[in-house]
Design a protein around this motif. Structure first.
Motif, PDB file in Angstrom:
ATOM      1  N   ILE A 107       0.847  -1.206   0.000  1.00 45.97           N
ATOM      2  CA  ILE A 107       0.000   0.000   0.000  1.00 45.97           C
ATOM      3  C   ILE A 107       0.884   1.260   0.000  1.00 45.97           C
ATOM      4  CG2 ILE A 107      -1.788   1.301   1.229  1.00 45.97           C
ATOM      5  CD1 ILE A 107      -2.678  -1.387   2.511  1.00 45.97           C
ATOM      6  N   GLY A 108       1.887   1.263   0.869  1.00 50.34           N
ATOM      7  CA  GLY A 108       2.760   2.435   0.990  1.00 50.34           C
ATOM      8  C   GLY A 108       3.534   2.720  -0.290  1.00 50.34           C
ATOM      9  N   THR A 109       3.972   1.643  -0.958  1.00 52.01           N
ATOM     10  CA  THR A 109       4.737   1.818  -2.192  1.00 52.01           C
ATOM     11  C   THR A 109       3.833   2.355  -3.305  1.00 52.01           C
ATOM     12  OG1 THR A 109       6.107  -0.033  -1.501  1.00 52.01           O
ATOM     13  CG2 THR A 109       6.303   0.615  -3.802  1.00 52.01           C
ATOM     14  N   THR A 110       2.594   1.848  -3.371  1.00 51.18           N
ATOM     15  CA  THR A 110       1.648   2.348  -4.379  1.00 51.18           C
ATOM     16  C   THR A 110       1.393   3.838  -4.159  1.00 51.18           C
ATOM     17  OG1 THR A 110       0.609   0.176  -4.302  1.00 51.18           O
ATOM     18  CG2 THR A 110      -0.595   1.898  -5.492  1.00 51.18           C
ATOM     19  N   ALA A 111       1.243   4.218  -2.885  1.00 49.94           N
ATOM     20  CA  ALA A 111       1.036   5.636  -2.570  1.00 49.94           C
ATOM     21  C   ALA A 111       2.249   6.456  -3.025  1.00 49.94           C
ATOM     22  CB  ALA A 111       0.813   5.802  -1.070  1.00 49.94           C
ATOM     23  N   LYS A 112       3.438   5.944  -2.709  1.00 56.05           N
ATOM     24  CA  LYS A 112       4.684   6.651  -3.039  1.00 56.05           C
ATOM     25  C   LYS A 112       4.795   6.857  -4.549  1.00 56.05           C
ATOM     26  CE  LYS A 112       9.553   6.187  -1.821  1.00 56.05           C
ATOM     27  NZ  LYS A 112      10.537   5.236  -1.319  1.00 56.05           N
ATOM     28  N   GLU A 113       4.437   5.818  -5.319  1.00 54.74           N
ATOM     29  CA  GLU A 113       4.499   5.923  -6.789  1.00 54.74           C
ATOM     30  C   GLU A 113       3.586   7.021  -7.314  1.00 54.74           C
ATOM     31  OE1 GLU A 113       5.613   1.220  -7.385  1.00 54.74           O
ATOM     32  OE2 GLU A 113       3.596   1.899  -7.926  1.00 54.74           O
ATOM     33  N   LYS A 114       2.525   7.313  -6.540  1.00 57.45           N
ATOM     34  CA  LYS A 114       1.602   8.387  -6.943  1.00 57.45           C
ATOM     35  C   LYS A 114       1.997   9.724  -6.328  1.00 57.45           C
ATOM     36  CE  LYS A 114      -2.470   5.575  -7.877  1.00 57.45           C
ATOM     37  NZ  LYS A 114      -2.784   6.085  -9.216  1.00 57.45           N
ATOM     38  N   GLY A 115       3.114   9.735  -5.631  1.00 60.18           N
ATOM     39  CA  GLY A 115       3.602  10.980  -5.022  1.00 60.18           C
ATOM     40  C   GLY A 115       2.901  11.319  -3.720  1.00 60.18           C
ATOM     41  N   PHE A 137       2.923   4.820  19.343  1.00 67.07           N
ATOM     42  CA  PHE A 137       2.849   4.635  17.883  1.00 67.07           C
ATOM     43  C   PHE A 137       4.182   4.090  17.373  1.00 67.07           C
ATOM     44  CE2 PHE A 137      -0.712   7.477  18.433  1.00 67.07           C
ATOM     45  CZ  PHE A 137      -1.594   7.104  17.428  1.00 67.07           C
ATOM     46  N   LEU A 138       4.101   3.056  16.546  1.00 61.15           N
ATOM     47  CA  LEU A 138       5.296   2.439  15.964  1.00 61.15           C
ATOM     48  C   LEU A 138       5.246   2.721  14.461  1.00 61.15           C
ATOM     49  CD1 LEU A 138       4.663  -0.953  17.785  1.00 61.15           C
ATOM     50  CD2 LEU A 138       5.941   0.992  18.655  1.00 61.15           C
ATOM     51  N   VAL A 139       6.075   3.650  14.026  1.00 59.55           N
ATOM     52  CA  VAL A 139       5.899   4.192  12.674  1.00 59.55           C
ATOM     53  C   VAL A 139       6.923   3.649  11.686  1.00 59.55           C
ATOM     54  CG1 VAL A 139       5.843   6.327  11.318  1.00 59.55           C
ATOM     55  CG2 VAL A 139       4.915   6.311  13.640  1.00 59.55           C
ATOM     56  N   GLY A 140       6.424   3.269  10.511  1.00 60.05           N
ATOM     57  CA  GLY A 140       7.291   2.922   9.390  1.00 60.05           C
ATOM     58  C   GLY A 140       7.036   3.887   8.248  1.00 60.05           C
ATOM     59  N   GLY A 141       8.116   4.335   7.574  1.00 55.91           N
ATOM     60  CA  GLY A 141       7.944   5.266   6.458  1.00 55.91           C
ATOM     61  C   GLY A 141       9.100   6.249   6.427  1.00 55.91           C
ATOM     62  N   LEU A 166       8.983   1.931   5.394  1.00 48.62           N
ATOM     63  CA  LEU A 166       7.632   1.376   5.262  1.00 48.62           C
ATOM     64  C   LEU A 166       7.578  -0.078   5.732  1.00 48.62           C
ATOM     65  CD1 LEU A 166       6.425   2.547   1.724  1.00 48.62           C
ATOM     66  CD2 LEU A 166       5.320   3.034   3.912  1.00 48.62           C
ATOM     67  N   GLY A 167       6.599  -0.429   6.507  1.00 44.93           N
ATOM     68  CA  GLY A 167       6.434  -1.811   6.985  1.00 44.93           C
ATOM     69  C   GLY A 167       7.100  -2.072   8.322  1.00 44.93           C
ATOM     70  N   CYS A 168       8.069  -1.220   8.693  1.00 42.22           N
ATOM     71  CA  CYS A 168       8.798  -1.473   9.957  1.00 42.22           C
ATOM     72  C   CYS A 168       7.922  -1.215  11.179  1.00 42.22           C
ATOM     73  CB  CYS A 168      10.051  -0.609  10.045  1.00 42.22           C
ATOM     74  SG  CYS A 168      11.308  -1.138   8.887  1.00 42.22           S
ATOM     75  N   GLY A 169       6.938  -0.315  11.051  1.00 42.00           N
ATOM     76  CA  GLY A 169       6.004  -0.092  12.159  1.00 42.00           C
ATOM     77  C   GLY A 169       5.264  -1.392  12.452  1.00 42.00           C
TER      78      GLY A 169
END
Ligand code: NAD
Length: 305
Positions: A107-115, A137-141, A166-169
């Motif tokens: 999901i995060g990568t798809t978002a990133k590809e769209k800026g 909060f455990l944040v990835g990104g 991304l994903g590390c959270g």
């Protein structure tokens, strides 16, 4: 940029999290597929959307999701009506659901590809943490996205950790919950052993809180009634954090462990115990009701049917 926050999934956790944002003066609009949860949101006079398009009307600066599992996050972000195609590039996406790392990265990568900036930001601290705005909060990104999200997360929580990319959270959360699943069974075993030994459980609980057997399930979320106010064991084991959710998280932990060849014998055992408990029809009970399995015929407490 408008300050409108779209909040999707106002269940046990999402409802008090959204409420804390509103109390802090943020403009929040919520959406949920459950009538029961919408009714609870109505009681609190939340601004409620009827569907995703309604939710995203106007200029939404942030979307926060608090959904049960990976398939729900995937549907909400990337599905046919997926919000990833409906928000502007300057909208920040925050998925607070606990989900598998692969879906989170997808999901995060798809978002990133769209800026579009996105973080995974699962939480620890339970419904009490959500209500009291003391969640961890455990944040990835990316650091950029983390910095952008931090002021909002600070309204809902106390400790905000940047775990990595991304994903590390979710990775960090899965490790934490494996330890929690194991320790809830451990706390239950100790207290039920005390009961069978005819030692006052309240005294053993007090001793353990101040001794080396202490743990989060002992001090914050005891699995037997009469030991602490306001916890699910005092409320017929209504969740709270459901056994089904714990079972989901333990499965995620075991999948991860298999993938990276980590040795997790207690995690596997806890996974089997919760899986069996859920298959016996207990998914909707609080996860502390696992004490019933451990206690056997010595366990004689009230549980919601
Ligand atoms: P919940 O089931 O109470 O709430 C989830 C909500 O999402 C429900 O109201 C459901 O109707 C809604 N939903 C599902 N699919 C949807 C969709 N497509 N669109 C809109 N709404 C949708 O669950 P919860 O206990 O609030 O947990 C949420 C997440 O937080 C889970 O991933 C859980 O593992 C995690 N978590 C929970 C706790 C806890 O103590 N409950 C603690 C830490 C983390």
């Amino acid at each position: 940029m408008s300050e409108l926050i779209a909040f999707i999934g106002v269940g046990n956790m999402g409802n008090p999290m959204a409420e804390n944002l509103i109390k802090a003066g943020k403009k929040v609009r919520v959406y949920d597929v459950s009538k029961e949860m919408i009714n609870k949101a109505k009681e609190k006079k939340f601004d409620i959307a009827n569907n995703i398009d309604d939710l995203l009307t106007g200029s939404v600066s942030t979307v926060i999701t608090m959904l049960p599992a990976g398939k729900h996050s995937k549907e909400v972000y990337l599905g046919k009506e997926g919000i990833i195609n409906k928000v502007s590039k300057d909208c920040l996406l925050i998925d607070c659901s606990t989900i598998d790392i692969k879906t989170s990265v997808e999901i995060g990568t798809t978002a990133k590809e769209k800026g579009i900036k996105m973080i995974d930001a699962p939480v620890s601290g339970g419904i009490m943490g959500a209500k009291n705005a003391t969640l961890t909060f455990l944040v990835g990104g990316s650091k950029d996205a983390f910095d952008l999200a931090k002021p909002l997360l600070e309204i809902m929580g106390k400790n905000i950790f940047h775990a990595g990319e991304l994903g590390c959270g979710n990775g960090a959360k899965i490790c934490n919950n494996m330890a929690l699943g194991i320790s809830m069974i451990g706390a239950s075993e100790a207290l039920m052993l005390a009961k069978r030994l005819n030692i006052d459980i309240k005294k053993v609980h007090e001793i353990m809180k101040n001794a080396s057997g202490n743990s989060w399930p002992i001090s914050v979320y005891p699995p037997l009634p009469g030991l602490k106010e306001g916890v699910p064991s005092n409320n017929k084991y209504r969740p709270g954090f459901s056994a089904g959710m714990m079972s989901k998280d333990l499965k995620l932990a075991i999948e991860c462990a298999e993938e990276v060849k980590a040795n997790t014998p207690l995690g596997s055992n806890a996974n089997n115990i919760y899986d069996k408990f859920c298959k016996e029809g207990n998914s909707n009970k609080d996860f502390s009701a696992i004490s019933k399995v451990v206690g056997g015929d010595a366990w004689d407490y009230e549980i919601d049917d």
